[in-house]
Design an enzyme around this catalytic site. Structure first.
Site, mmCIF file in Angstrom:
data_model
loop_
_atom_site.group_PDB
_atom_site.id
_atom_site.type_symbol
_atom_site.label_atom_id
_atom_site.label_comp_id
_atom_site.label_asym_id
_atom_site.label_seq_id
_atom_site.Cartn_x
_atom_site.Cartn_y
_atom_site.Cartn_z
ATOM 1 N N TYR A 103 0.842 -1.199 0.000
ATOM 2 C CA TYR A 103 0.000 0.000 0.000
ATOM 3 C C TYR A 103 0.876 1.247 0.000
ATOM 4 O O TYR A 103 1.491 1.579 1.016
ATOM 5 C CB TYR A 103 -0.917 -0.052 1.226
ATOM 6 C CG TYR A 103 -1.994 1.008 1.297
ATOM 7 C CD1 TYR A 103 -2.278 1.853 0.217
ATOM 8 C CD2 TYR A 103 -2.761 1.158 2.449
ATOM 9 C CE1 TYR A 103 -3.271 2.801 0.305
ATOM 10 C CE2 TYR A 103 -3.760 2.114 2.542
ATOM 11 C CZ TYR A 103 -4.007 2.935 1.467
ATOM 12 O OH TYR A 103 -4.993 3.883 1.550
ATOM 13 N N TYR A 109 0.553 7.355 3.607
ATOM 14 C CA TYR A 109 1.163 6.308 4.427
ATOM 15 C C TYR A 109 2.599 6.028 3.973
ATOM 16 O O TYR A 109 3.063 6.541 2.953
ATOM 17 C CB TYR A 109 0.273 5.060 4.407
ATOM 18 C CG TYR A 109 -1.108 5.331 4.992
ATOM 19 C CD1 TYR A 109 -1.240 5.992 6.213
ATOM 20 C CD2 TYR A 109 -2.269 4.959 4.326
ATOM 21 C CE1 TYR A 109 -2.495 6.253 6.757
ATOM 22 C CE2 TYR A 109 -3.529 5.219 4.863
ATOM 23 C CZ TYR A 109 -3.644 5.871 6.081
ATOM 24 O OH TYR A 109 -4.888 6.132 6.607
#
Ligand code: ADP
Ligand code: SF4
Length: 690
Positions: free
Chosen positions: A175, A180
């Protein structure tokens, strides 16, 4: 009914590395508020989507190690064998209905605070996300990752990927999105490193490459490896070799993932509310990916129309139709298209109450689908409901969201239902609200229910029927349901932060007055302490009608609560674009001779604004006139064999549309149910083995 051949393409299988999705419907990873503490709710929620025909059903975000802790936001973990067993409940539920299960492995990097694990957050260069809203603020800044941290990150991803295989997942994610950790390496604002992981695009992309390679090695060909990546910022950056840095990144990695899951960078753009973004709004950012890679591409865009889905595939934008919100609003969307029942799709309205549930830290709620999150807890299925348990006749008074949902669900159970509405149009509050700027899609709450009701012979709908207590006594149904809504008040806002003291006067209005066509004089001031959409949307509406408008709120932002529904940034832009003057942290204290008197919220410093019409968007009170009239005639009601009178929706406790729909649905589910078995079950983590 047979499927429309035009939609056959949506049901073609798609090969994703070593696995094959049965069709192109892909329920993407999305937060749903169900952590490992609620494993049965989570399994039933995702399993229901698989039952509804999605070819792939993914988890929410799943932390790979304790260095990635998003508490108090509800995130899942895959840190040990106990977590494996917790997730296995979900993969079993998904597999039971023939779908593939995907897991979004996640490390939050400098965007999380590790409040619970108390480990230092990590980021490429010590950059923190300095959010403008208190919900996302924190006081700890991340540690700069050294070479050992990078090695540990890759090892953690690999270990979590191995656990994902044991848990039964078919697709394992890297991801690199939404602020993030791997995403932070991609952007120079976050990444100022001078080693092999910083500087040029090939260097910045290195960590994503290494994570993908490690994940492939860990799953050993048993699962597909997907890359989820945000491309909005990268696409806006020029590149020396390609059309943009996004093109460069995709070109560098093109053969590495088995699947590209492409999205935008921030929650308000990625999960944009319908008030500000149309279906398919990602296309302009993600449309190039398929031109560079041969691997399948999935993307989202609040797709509810099968024609739009087909167009995305035929035009080479996407291979798989990704959905978070449309799969929440209607977990059976694929099945309905497959069965030629696309008119039965309960289309997402784009209100983002679902995302607000995650921000609130609770299991997902949905305006359109009251059963979501309740599959295990209350045993509610989106397409099935228990048959009537008596031959009771039910009168539902009021056809707003609560009354419509209640009448429909009672009708589906087979009760004899009368739905009486005072006005000539169904919809209650929706009649006015869907005419306000950006809210037309909310009309789907009415449209879907009206369409379904029309097919139920046992529900009789009467418009233009304002019922009195005497009328109800004459009709003498077995049960009376009062869904008569709520009204806005002229109450001001006290320094104690509660509504208090009504402001009377011919120049003081409420949203109900505006809905009823009140004549307003400029300058207009909208005074909002309701904090959701009504204040800002009314201000926008009146400005577009040509009024000179100011917006005043005791809160720190316009539509302060709408940070939860991803609307607040756009609300501010919309007010600015309409030339609306914004006064935050201010309370109205009086209106006299065209002057509105304010006090600053914390300092009480006075302020005066010109004001010919004041609209107070503040407290709402239940419309309980009928309730009180019936209560006064309780003896007559029992003599007429009326067994119960129950208020639902806003007439019970004024709220948002989601509350009204839920309340109406719950009444219908629980009528004649055994009170001992109709409560909610409490979920709990699996007992630990270790
Ligand atoms: P909710 O959000 O709880 O569904 P709404 O305010 O949207 O509430 O809808 C309430 C509906 O009830 C309105 O359409 C209103 O016209 C209707 N209503 C209110 N009082 C009566 C009544 N006495 N008889 C019939 N309909 C009524
Ligand atoms: Fe769509 Fe609103 Fe339901 Fe979310 S809550 S899925 S935006 S209808």
């Amino acid at each position: 009914m047979a499927r429309n051949p035009r939609y056959d393409i949506l049901f073609e299988p798609v090969r994703i590395g070593p696995v094959t999705a049965r069709n192109r419907f892909y329920a993407v990873p999305h937060a749903a508020g169900m952590t490992n503490a609620m494993p049965h709710m989570r399994a039933a929620f995702r399993g229901t989507k698989a039952q509804g025909g999605w070819g792939v059903v993914c988890s929410g975000y799943v932390s790979i190690d304790p260095g990635s802790d998003d508490a108090p936001l509800p995130y899942a973990t895959l840190w040990d064998e106990d977590d494996v067993r917790s997730h296995a409940l979900m993969t079993e539920a998904v597999h039971a209905h023939g779908a593939l299960a995907g897991v979004e492995l996640w490390h939050g990097g400098g965007s999380v605070m590790n409040r619970s694990t108390r480990l230092p957050p990590l980021s490429p260069s010590g950059t923190a996300w300095m959010a403008t809203h208190v919900n996302f603020m924190g006081n700890q800044r991340p540690k700069v990752m050294d070479a050992a941290d990078i090695r540990a990150l890759i090892a953690s991803q690999a270990a979590a990927a191995r656990r994902a295989v044991s848990a039964g997942f078919d697709i394992v994610y890297v991801y690199a999105g939404m602020g993030y950790l791997p995403y932070e390496f991609l952007l120079p604002e976050w990444n100022r490193r001078s080693d092999a992981y910083g500087g040029s695009v090939p260097n910045r992309v290195r960590i994503v490459r290494e994570l993908l390679e490690a994940t492939h090695e860990a799953v050993g060909g048993k699962c597909a490896v997907a890359l989820r990546i945000s491309l909005e910022e990268l696409r806006a950056r020029p590149s020396e070799t390609e059309a943009s840095e996004a093109h460069e990144v995709v070109a560098l990695l093109k053969d590495l993932p088995d699947l590209w899951d492409v999205k935008l960078d921030s929650s308000p753009t990625d999960c944009a509310p319908s008030r500000f973004a149309a279906e398919g709004s990602h296309e302009g950012i993600v449309d190039f990916v398929k031109k560079i890679t041969d691997r399948p591409v999935v993307g989202v865009g609040r797709f509810t129309s099968p024609d739009t889905m087909v167009s995305q595939i035929r035009r080479g934008v996407l291979d798989l139709i990704g959905a978070a919100r449309p799969s929440i609003a209607d977990p059976f969307l694929p099945r309905k298209i497959d069965e030629g029942r696309e008119h039965d799709i309960r289309e997402c309205i784009g209100c983002n109450i679902c995302i607000s549930s995650w921000h609130d830290g609770v299991p997902v709620r949905c305006t359109q689908n009251p059963t979501i999150g309740e599959e295990w807890r209350r045993g509610w299925h989106p397409e099935r409901i228990a048959p009537a348990a008596s031959n009771a006749a039910v009168l539902v008074v009021g056809a707003g969201p609560a009354g419509l949902e209640c009448a429909l669900s009672l009708g589906r159970r087979g009760y004899e239902v009368t739905l009486a509405e005072a006005t000539d149009e169904l919809g209650g509050r929706l009649r006015f609200e869907t005419r306000l700027p950006g809210l037309a899609a909310w009309g789907r709450v009415l449209d879907w229910r009206r369409g379904q009701l029309e097919r139920l012979a046992n529900v009789n709908v009467y418009r233009g029927n304002r019922l009195s207590a005497a009328d109800i006594l004459e009709l003498a149904p077995t049960h009376v349901v009062l869904a008569t809504g709520a009204r806005w008040t002229r109450l001001l806002y006290s320094p104690l932060e509660v509504p208090a003291g009504e402001l009377a006067g011919p120049d003081v209005f409420t949203p109900d007055d505006v809905a009823a066509g009140a004549r307003l004089e400029s300058p207009v001031v909208v005074y909002d302490y309701d904090n959701y959409y009504m204040g800002s949307v009314l201000a926008e509406h009146l400005a577009r009608e040509g009024h000179s408008v100011s917006y005043v709120t005791p809160a720190g932002h316009a539509s302060a609560w709408s940070i939860m529904s991803n609307e607040q940034p756009q609300v501010h832009r919309a007010l600015f674009a309409c030339g609306i003057a914004l006064h935050t942290l201010a309370r109205v204290v009086g209106l006299a001779r065209g002057e509105l008197h304010l006090e600053r919220q914390f300092t009480s410093v006075p302020l005066v604004l010109p004001c010919a019409s004041l609209i107070i968007v503040g407290a709402r009170l239940a419309e309980d006139t009928l309730q009180r009239a019936l209560a006064a005639r309780a003896d007559e009601l029992s003599a007429a064999a009326v067994r119960s009178v129950t208020a639902i929706g806003d007439a019970l406790a004024p709220g948002a549309i989601v509350h009204a729909v839920y309340s109406g649905h719950r009444y219908a589910r629980e009528l004649d149910a055994d009170p001992d078995s109709s409560g909610a079950r409490r979920d709990a983590p699996l007992p630990r083995l270790a």
